[in-house]
Design an enzyme around this catalytic site. Sequence first.
Site, PDB file in Angstrom:
ATOM      1  N   VAL A 237       0.834  -1.195   0.000  1.00  0.00           N
ATOM      2  CA  VAL A 237       0.000   0.000   0.000  1.00  0.00           C
ATOM      3  C   VAL A 237       0.868   1.244   0.000  1.00  0.00           C
ATOM      4  O   VAL A 237       1.779   1.392   0.821  1.00  0.00           O
ATOM      5  CB  VAL A 237      -0.934   0.003   1.221  1.00  0.00           C
ATOM      6  CG1 VAL A 237      -1.798   1.260   1.231  1.00  0.00           C
ATOM      7  CG2 VAL A 237      -1.823  -1.231   1.197  1.00  0.00           C
ATOM      8  N   THR A 284       2.787  -2.083   4.224  1.00  0.00           N
ATOM      9  CA  THR A 284       2.969  -0.687   3.836  1.00  0.00           C
ATOM     10  C   THR A 284       4.117  -0.571   2.841  1.00  0.00           C
ATOM     11  O   THR A 284       4.994  -1.431   2.783  1.00  0.00           O
ATOM     12  CB  THR A 284       3.316   0.203   5.036  1.00  0.00           C
ATOM     13  OG1 THR A 284       4.648  -0.121   5.481  1.00  0.00           O
ATOM     14  CG2 THR A 284       2.345   0.046   6.182  1.00  0.00           C
ATOM     15  N   ASP A 285       4.112   0.487   2.069  1.00  0.00           N
ATOM     16  CA  ASP A 285       5.344   0.874   1.386  1.00  0.00           C
ATOM     17  C   ASP A 285       6.276   1.442   2.456  1.00  0.00           C
ATOM     18  O   ASP A 285       5.910   1.532   3.636  1.00  0.00           O
ATOM     19  CB  ASP A 285       5.043   1.895   0.288  1.00  0.00           C
ATOM     20  CG  ASP A 285       6.109   1.922  -0.799  1.00  0.00           C
ATOM     21  OD1 ASP A 285       7.218   1.395  -0.577  1.00  0.00           O
ATOM     22  OD2 ASP A 285       5.845   2.494  -1.871  1.00  0.00           O
ATOM     23  N   ALA A 286       7.475   1.839   2.079  1.00  0.00           N
ATOM     24  CA  ALA A 286       8.475   2.288   3.052  1.00  0.00           C
ATOM     25  C   ALA A 286       7.900   3.380   3.956  1.00  0.00           C
ATOM     26  O   ALA A 286       7.447   4.419   3.479  1.00  0.00           O
ATOM     27  CB  ALA A 286       9.714   2.794   2.336  1.00  0.00           C
TER      28      ALA A 286
END
Length: 567
Positions: A237, A284-286
């Site tokens: 995401v 999550t993305d970073a």
Amino acid sequence: MEINGLREKPFNLNDQDMDWVRSTFGKMTVQEKIGQLFFMVGYKQDEQFLKKIAQDVGIGGLMCRAMAAGEVTAAVTTLQQSARIPLLIAANLEAGGQGITKDGTKVGSNMAVAATGNTELAYQLGRICAVEGRSVGANYAFAPVIDIDYNFRNPITNTRTFGNDPQRVLEMGSAYVRGCQEQGMAVSIKHFPGDGMDERDQHLVTSVNPLSPDAWDHSYGMVYRHLIEEGAKTVMVGHIALPEYSKLLNPALRDEDILPASLASELLNGLLRERLGFNGLIITDATTMAGMNIAMPRNELVPRAIEHGCDMFLFTKNLEEDVRFMREGLENGLLTDSRLDEAVLRILGLKASLKLHEQDNVPVLAGAAGLLRQESHLDTARAVADQSITLVKEEAGVLPVTPARYPRVLLYDIESEANALGYNKTSGLAAAFIPLLEQAGFKVARFEPAGVYEGLQSSFTEMKDSYDLIIYLCNLATKSNQTAVRIEWLNPMGVNVPNYIHSIPTLFISTENPYHLLDVPRVKTYINTYGINDYTLPLLIEKLMGTSQFKGSSPVDPFCGKWDTRL
């Protein structure tokens, strides 16, 4: 989610898998559960650090940046031997095995694969990523990118995408997922709810996908729904807002309350889980990106990311502090016990679906050597290069380019690591391209500015008398933390701009960004390669000389919607 949900797609656990999940979960302390939420990043074999995060923190996974094969296998060995629960080992396996090891195959960018129009090559890309990644210990691909490159000004999607047509993105993304997951590696379709609309980069700001719910459902939503139905195990995401859908699902939301998807419960639960029916793991993305951190204070966003629907938390800003924020969030109610347990069950379910509990998960370097850059993988890379190079527009009569027609060539190279003037370089792509031209029989001069003031530059007549052909080689790659991918011409007055297109035959070749016609609209012969692998430049020479056909087809609008770029 009830634990029996792990028997369903995309986990599909059997009785033995379920027994391991129940047994492992039942023995976990609260601190061990918290540790499993975290997905760290590794750049090298640092035994002390790796043992710390595996044993003391008990992380759930680690993403490897590209290293030498020996270094990757050593790092993974340290991690897996130190961990009580097997770890997920991931990498950005978007373009080939080189995403995790420098000794792997670079097959080609998503856009290069899309330009071939051949979904079998997308399947082979997924398969090669899995085979080479697994050989050095990976079990999880942070790929494929299923963003849609609607906005040519977007500085980060670009060649990482399969283009701007949702149906093509669906077909290519689906083929990658099958090729990868058939080899026992999980995929992560990304970046939900979809990048490529905004001209801003979520690394630097919370970017916005402004589509209406109906428009989203028939573009990004169509792609996500299809790949979810096909069994994609995880979704990554992005820190991307989808305001129109957020307001539909939660009409009470004010503009100032709209959050990036990585923190938006209405998108994670109402859209991704309920409307799209996704039962797999959400990561999550970073979390170091500004697009997430400007939304709320770090001590809140860490636990809220999990509470609002994500199952794993990618990277940390400060490891000890972020772990403490997660623990304190659990203690003060920002994270509930039930949501923590649900996330951990999905993490264990993913690991069980990959059969990590039945393997030692320790890679063998000698075995990897026989799988990395094997002949069939190199054949695929060559096929991608051969079938993707695209002749976007052509001036009648200029091609083919041969030494008999154009013995004297002037090369303008434009590269992103250039110095202030841009041309005083002894390395870069030109250093590989010039010898290939010379071997083919051309006499090549590399452009050097003759003067930095008006009135002191090379004369028009001198240029016409000295050169038979001008080639521009532009190698400006999109990357995170930049705001635009445009050509910056030299002073004075753009001394290296294509000024001789009516007097000297001129070719412009972009080896990365396919949208450079925006800056050179009146160049009459323009070529895109969508990236470079081992075979691109030699095949490009063949195509220029007419011994091989241009076979690629643009997966985006290279004319950028402008009338003058078509001239």
